[in-house]
Design a protein around this motif. Structure first.
Motif, PDB file in Angstrom:
ATOM      1  N   LEU A  75      -2.999   1.267   4.280  1.00 64.75           N
ATOM      2  CA  LEU A  75      -3.063   2.035   3.040  1.00 64.75           C
ATOM      3  C   LEU A  75      -2.045   3.162   3.145  1.00 64.75           C
ATOM      4  O   LEU A  75      -2.088   3.952   4.088  1.00 64.75           O
ATOM      5  CB  LEU A  75      -4.462   2.605   2.822  1.00 64.75           C
ATOM      6  N   LEU A  76      -1.135   3.228   2.178  1.00 68.37           N
ATOM      7  CA  LEU A  76      -0.021   4.172   2.264  1.00 68.37           C
ATOM      8  C   LEU A  76      -0.056   5.267   1.203  1.00 68.37           C
ATOM      9  O   LEU A  76       0.422   6.370   1.440  1.00 68.37           O
ATOM     10  CB  LEU A  76       1.312   3.421   2.176  1.00 68.37           C
ATOM     11  N   GLY A  77      -0.565   4.968   0.033  1.00 67.87           N
ATOM     12  CA  GLY A  77      -0.521   5.945  -1.047  1.00 67.87           C
ATOM     13  C   GLY A  77      -1.802   5.949  -1.856  1.00 67.87           C
ATOM     14  O   GLY A  77      -2.521   4.951  -1.929  1.00 67.87           O
ATOM     15  N   LEU A  78      -2.088   7.088  -2.474  1.00 65.49           N
ATOM     16  CA  LEU A  78      -3.334   7.300  -3.208  1.00 65.49           C
ATOM     17  C   LEU A  78      -3.064   8.307  -4.317  1.00 65.49           C
ATOM     18  O   LEU A  78      -2.469   9.353  -4.069  1.00 65.49           O
ATOM     19  CB  LEU A  78      -4.374   7.852  -2.224  1.00 65.49           C
ATOM     20  N   ASN A  79      -3.486   7.985  -5.541  1.00 65.11           N
ATOM     21  CA  ASN A  79      -3.313   8.961  -6.611  1.00 65.11           C
ATOM     22  C   ASN A  79      -4.653   9.598  -6.969  1.00 65.11           C
ATOM     23  O   ASN A  79      -5.697   9.249  -6.418  1.00 65.11           O
ATOM     24  CB  ASN A  79      -2.593   8.356  -7.827  1.00 65.11           C
ATOM     25  N   ASN A  80      -4.639  10.533  -7.900  1.00 61.71           N
ATOM     26  CA  ASN A  80      -5.856  11.270  -8.245  1.00 61.71           C
ATOM     27  C   ASN A  80      -6.881  10.429  -8.986  1.00 61.71           C
ATOM     28  O   ASN A  80      -8.065  10.771  -9.009  1.00 61.71           O
ATOM     29  CB  ASN A  80      -5.522  12.516  -9.055  1.00 61.71           C
ATOM     30  N   ALA A  81      -6.452   9.317  -9.592  1.00 62.56           N
ATOM     31  CA  ALA A  81      -7.382   8.416 -10.278  1.00 62.56           C
ATOM     32  C   ALA A  81      -8.098   7.489  -9.302  1.00 62.56           C
ATOM     33  O   ALA A  81      -8.996   6.753  -9.683  1.00 62.56           O
ATOM     34  CB  ALA A  81      -6.627   7.593 -11.321  1.00 62.56           C
ATOM     35  N   GLY A  82      -7.669   7.508  -8.027  1.00 64.73           N
ATOM     36  CA  GLY A  82      -8.275   6.628  -7.032  1.00 64.73           C
ATOM     37  C   GLY A  82      -7.538   5.317  -6.855  1.00 64.73           C
ATOM     38  O   GLY A  82      -7.961   4.457  -6.084  1.00 64.73           O
ATOM     39  N   ASP A  83      -6.431   5.123  -7.595  1.00 63.97           N
ATOM     40  CA  ASP A  83      -5.589   3.950  -7.378  1.00 63.97           C
ATOM     41  C   ASP A  83      -4.880   4.128  -6.041  1.00 63.97           C
ATOM     42  O   ASP A  83      -4.585   5.249  -5.629  1.00 63.97           O
ATOM     43  CB  ASP A  83      -4.547   3.810  -8.491  1.00 63.97           C
ATOM     44  N   PHE A  84      -4.581   3.017  -5.354  1.00 65.86           N
ATOM     45  CA  PHE A  84      -3.925   3.130  -4.057  1.00 65.86           C
ATOM     46  C   PHE A  84      -2.950   1.988  -3.844  1.00 65.86           C
ATOM     47  O   PHE A  84      -2.934   1.008  -4.599  1.00 65.86           O
ATOM     48  CB  PHE A  84      -4.945   3.226  -2.919  1.00 65.86           C
ATOM     49  N   SER A  85      -2.116   2.137  -2.824  1.00 64.02           N
ATOM     50  CA  SER A  85      -1.060   1.164  -2.563  1.00 64.02           C
ATOM     51  C   SER A  85      -0.859   1.019  -1.065  1.00 64.02           C
ATOM     52  O   SER A  85      -1.307   1.849  -0.283  1.00 64.02           O
ATOM     53  CB  SER A  85       0.247   1.619  -3.233  1.00 64.02           C
ATOM     54  N   GLY A  86      -0.152  -0.058  -0.690  1.00 62.26           N
ATOM     55  CA  GLY A  86       0.105  -0.273   0.729  1.00 62.26           C
ATOM     56  C   GLY A  86       0.760  -1.599   1.004  1.00 62.26           C
ATOM     57  O   GLY A  86       1.514  -2.126   0.182  1.00 62.26           O
ATOM     58  N   SER A  87       0.450  -2.152   2.171  1.00 64.79           N
ATOM     59  CA  SER A  87       1.002  -3.422   2.607  1.00 64.79           C
ATOM     60  C   SER A  87      -0.092  -4.191   3.345  1.00 64.79           C
ATOM     61  O   SER A  87      -0.957  -3.586   3.984  1.00 64.79           O
ATOM     62  CB  SER A  87       2.207  -3.191   3.517  1.00 64.79           C
ATOM     63  N   ASP A  88      -0.051  -5.516   3.231  1.00 67.22           N
ATOM     64  CA  ASP A  88      -1.057  -6.338   3.892  1.00 67.22           C
ATOM     65  C   ASP A  88      -0.467  -7.682   4.293  1.00 67.22           C
ATOM     66  O   ASP A  88       0.642  -8.023   3.895  1.00 67.22           O
ATOM     67  CB  ASP A  88      -2.276  -6.539   2.988  1.00 67.22           C
ATOM     68  N   ILE A 121       1.752   5.773  -5.007  1.00 75.00           N
ATOM     69  CA  ILE A 121       1.464   5.384  -6.380  1.00 75.00           C
ATOM     70  C   ILE A 121       1.198   6.664  -7.177  1.00 75.00           C
ATOM     71  O   ILE A 121       0.468   7.548  -6.718  1.00 75.00           O
ATOM     72  CB  ILE A 121       0.275   4.396  -6.433  1.00 75.00           C
ATOM     73  N   ASN A 122       1.830   6.783  -8.335  1.00 72.48           N
ATOM     74  CA  ASN A 122       1.669   8.015  -9.114  1.00 72.48           C
ATOM     75  C   ASN A 122       0.586   7.851 -10.178  1.00 72.48           C
ATOM     76  O   ASN A 122      -0.063   6.810 -10.276  1.00 72.48           O
ATOM     77  CB  ASN A 122       3.017   8.467  -9.712  1.00 72.48           C
ATOM     78  N   ARG A 123       0.398   8.874 -11.003  1.00 72.95           N
ATOM     79  CA  ARG A 123      -0.670   8.827 -12.001  1.00 72.95           C
ATOM     80  C   ARG A 123      -0.387   7.846 -13.129  1.00 72.95           C
ATOM     81  O   ARG A 123      -1.274   7.521 -13.895  1.00 72.95           O
ATOM     82  CB  ARG A 123      -0.962  10.226 -12.539  1.00 72.95           C
ATOM     83  N   SER A 124       0.835   7.359 -13.230  1.00 76.67           N
ATOM     84  CA  SER A 124       1.168   6.318 -14.206  1.00 76.67           C
ATOM     85  C   SER A 124       1.044   4.926 -13.593  1.00 76.67           C
ATOM     86  O   SER A 124       1.462   3.947 -14.193  1.00 76.67           O
ATOM     87  CB  SER A 124       2.598   6.513 -14.723  1.00 76.67           C
TER      88      SER A 124
END
Length: 170
Positions: A75-88, A121-124
């Motif tokens: 898990l690499l990124g997290l925005n304020n809405a709780g969306d997240f990003s990464g690699s798997d 990941i940003n808020r958009s």
């Protein structure tokens, strides 16, 4: 990296103070890495045991998270809405990038490349990152909220231009 050569996560607060070192309780290799944080001080990252696994940390509580069906999650990124990003690495065995937007995971690859990483990941719900195209060539990339992928993102003549953040565009 501590004096004991363990990698632990920590939070630096607005007042300049630091949290105590944080280690995922399932970390058996001494590698816990905080990778992203949002305004509510929820941290995302990864730890190592048999392979890499993702986690969320809120306060002192760890919640481990792996992309369903994957043998490797970062898990690499997290925005304020709780969306997240990464690699798997999903069941196909091909490392991919992913975003989780509103609880829906979308896995993506980059044609002709290995190791795509959605770093933030940003808020958009736009993700920024990079991938390995060939030895020594790591172009930056951006994935729009609707899945449109912009790549490579790098100035002419450059070989390494990872993109680690993407500002809000709406």
């Amino acid at each position: 990296l501590e004096g004991s050569f363990l990698t632990t996560g920590f939070v630096r607060f607005k007042n300049g103070h630091y949290s105590p070192p944080r280690t995922d309780p399932n970390d058996t290799a001494g590698v816990t890495q905080g990778r992203g944080i949002n305004n509510s001080l929820r941290v995302c990252g990864n730890y190592t045991s048999d392979t890499s696994h993702g986690f969320f940390l809120q306060g002192a509580g760890f919640h481990d998270y792996d992309v369903p069906g994957s043998s490797f999650t970062v898990l690499l990124g997290l925005n304020n809405a709780g969306d997240f990003s990464g690699s798997d690495i999903p069941s196909s065995g091909v490392q991919s990038g992913f975003v989780s937007i509103g609880g829906v995971i979308t896995v993506f690859t980059v044609s002709g490349a290995t190791t795509p990483l959605a770093f933030q990941i940003n808020r958009s719900a736009q993700a920024a990152g990079y991938y390995l195209a060939c030895p020594g060539f790591t172009p930056g990339s951006c994935r729009d909220h609707d899945g449109l992928y912009f790549s490579p993102t790098h100035p002419a003549g450059s070989a390494r231009t990872p993109v680690f953040a993407h500002t809000h565009s709406k």
